[in-house]
Write a protein that holds these residues in place. Structure first.
Motif, PDB file in Angstrom:
ATOM      1  N   ILE A   1       0.468  -0.997   0.070  1.00 22.04           N
ATOM      2  CA  ILE A   1       0.188  -0.035   0.113  1.00 22.04           C
ATOM      3  C   ILE A   1       0.787   1.221  -0.113  1.00 22.04           C
ATOM      4  N   GLU A   2       2.264   1.284   0.254  1.00 23.09           N
ATOM      5  CA  GLU A   2       2.926   2.294   0.352  1.00 23.09           C
ATOM      6  C   GLU A   2       4.467   1.827   0.551  1.00 23.09           C
ATOM      7  N   LYS A   3       5.295   2.806  -0.011  1.00 22.35           N
ATOM      8  CA  LYS A   3       6.462   2.471   0.241  1.00 22.35           C
ATOM      9  C   LYS A   3       7.098   3.859   1.023  1.00 22.35           C
ATOM     10  N   VAL A   4       7.783   3.726   2.022  1.00 25.66           N
ATOM     11  CA  VAL A   4       8.010   5.034   2.830  1.00 25.66           C
ATOM     12  C   VAL A   4       9.682   4.909   2.970  1.00 25.66           C
ATOM     13  N   PRO A   5      10.376   6.093   2.804  1.00 25.84           N
ATOM     14  CA  PRO A   5      11.735   6.276   2.892  1.00 25.84           C
ATOM     15  C   PRO A   5      12.192   6.451   4.249  1.00 25.84           C
ATOM     16  N   PHE A   6      13.422   6.118   4.570  1.00 25.21           N
ATOM     17  CA  PHE A   6      13.965   6.665   5.878  1.00 25.21           C
ATOM     18  C   PHE A   6      14.294   8.002   5.825  1.00 25.21           C
ATOM     19  N   GLY A   7      14.343   8.635   6.876  1.00 23.86           N
ATOM     20  CA  GLY A   7      14.872  10.025   6.876  1.00 23.86           C
ATOM     21  C   GLY A   7      13.946  10.975   6.276  1.00 23.86           C
TER      22      GLY A   7
END
Length: 189
Positions: A182-188
């Motif tokens: 449902i989503e790709k979330v980056p670090f930082g």
């Protein structure tokens, strides 16, 4: 037409449907390219293309709760926005036995680092800790004969990759079938 008895739900309310949300650690672009090359080598040595993992990742724990994509995404984004990319190191190729064949994996060498990250992550999002056997799945439904060929080949397996993001997998609890990303979330952030 059947009669529905609503006396219990009127008294106690309806049970809420629970969903499983699992953030999984994704390789950075260089790691994805290295795995793409590895996948070609696996296929050359007898692994069926349909057995290759579609989205290479290292699974960690997650949260089971009533469906609320926005809340889960927000909590994951808030946690990851304060985190630096995570180095994941691998020891060797191995396998898990399954009824349809072997699942070929790379075992996580720096498991203590990933377990510590997972513990902090699950605390931040209200997730449940389990006894993770940290690994990167390469292929499923591989015959023992093909595994022996792979084991005795000159294939170069990844030693490590940097994880710069997570994909959030979701599906209804105990439902059959695949998870949905449902989503790709980056670090930082």
């Amino acid at each position: 037409m059947p009669v529905t008895d609503t006396s219990q739900t009127n008294l106690f309310g309806e049970t809420s449907v629970k969903f499983e949300y699992y953030p999984v650690l994704l390789p950075d672009e260089a790691g994805m390219m290295e795995i793409a090359v590895l996948n070609q080598r696996l296929i050359e040595h007898g692994v069926k293309p349909s057995g290759i993992t579609k989205l290479p990742h290292v699974s960690i724990d997650g949260v089971i709760c009533p469906e609320n994509d926005t809340k889960v995404k927000t909590e994951i984004f808030e946690f990851l926005s304060k985190k630096e990319p995570l180095l994941i190191e691998f020891s060797e190729m191995g396998y898990f036995p399954n009824p349809g064949g072997l699942t070929i994996i790379m075992q996580v060498k720096n498991a203590e680092t990933v377990h510590a990250f997972n513990k902090e992550f699950m605390s931040a999002i209200g997730g449940k800790l389990t006894k993770l056997k940290l690994h990167l799945t390469l292929a499923r439904y591989v015959s023992r004969e093909v595994f022996e060929v792979l084991k005795n080949s000159d294939i170069e397996y990844p030693k490590s990759f940097i994880c710069e993001s997570v994909a959030i997998y979701k599906k209804q609890q105990k439902a059959k079938g695949p998870y949905e990303v449902i989503e790709k979330v980056p670090f930082g952030g």
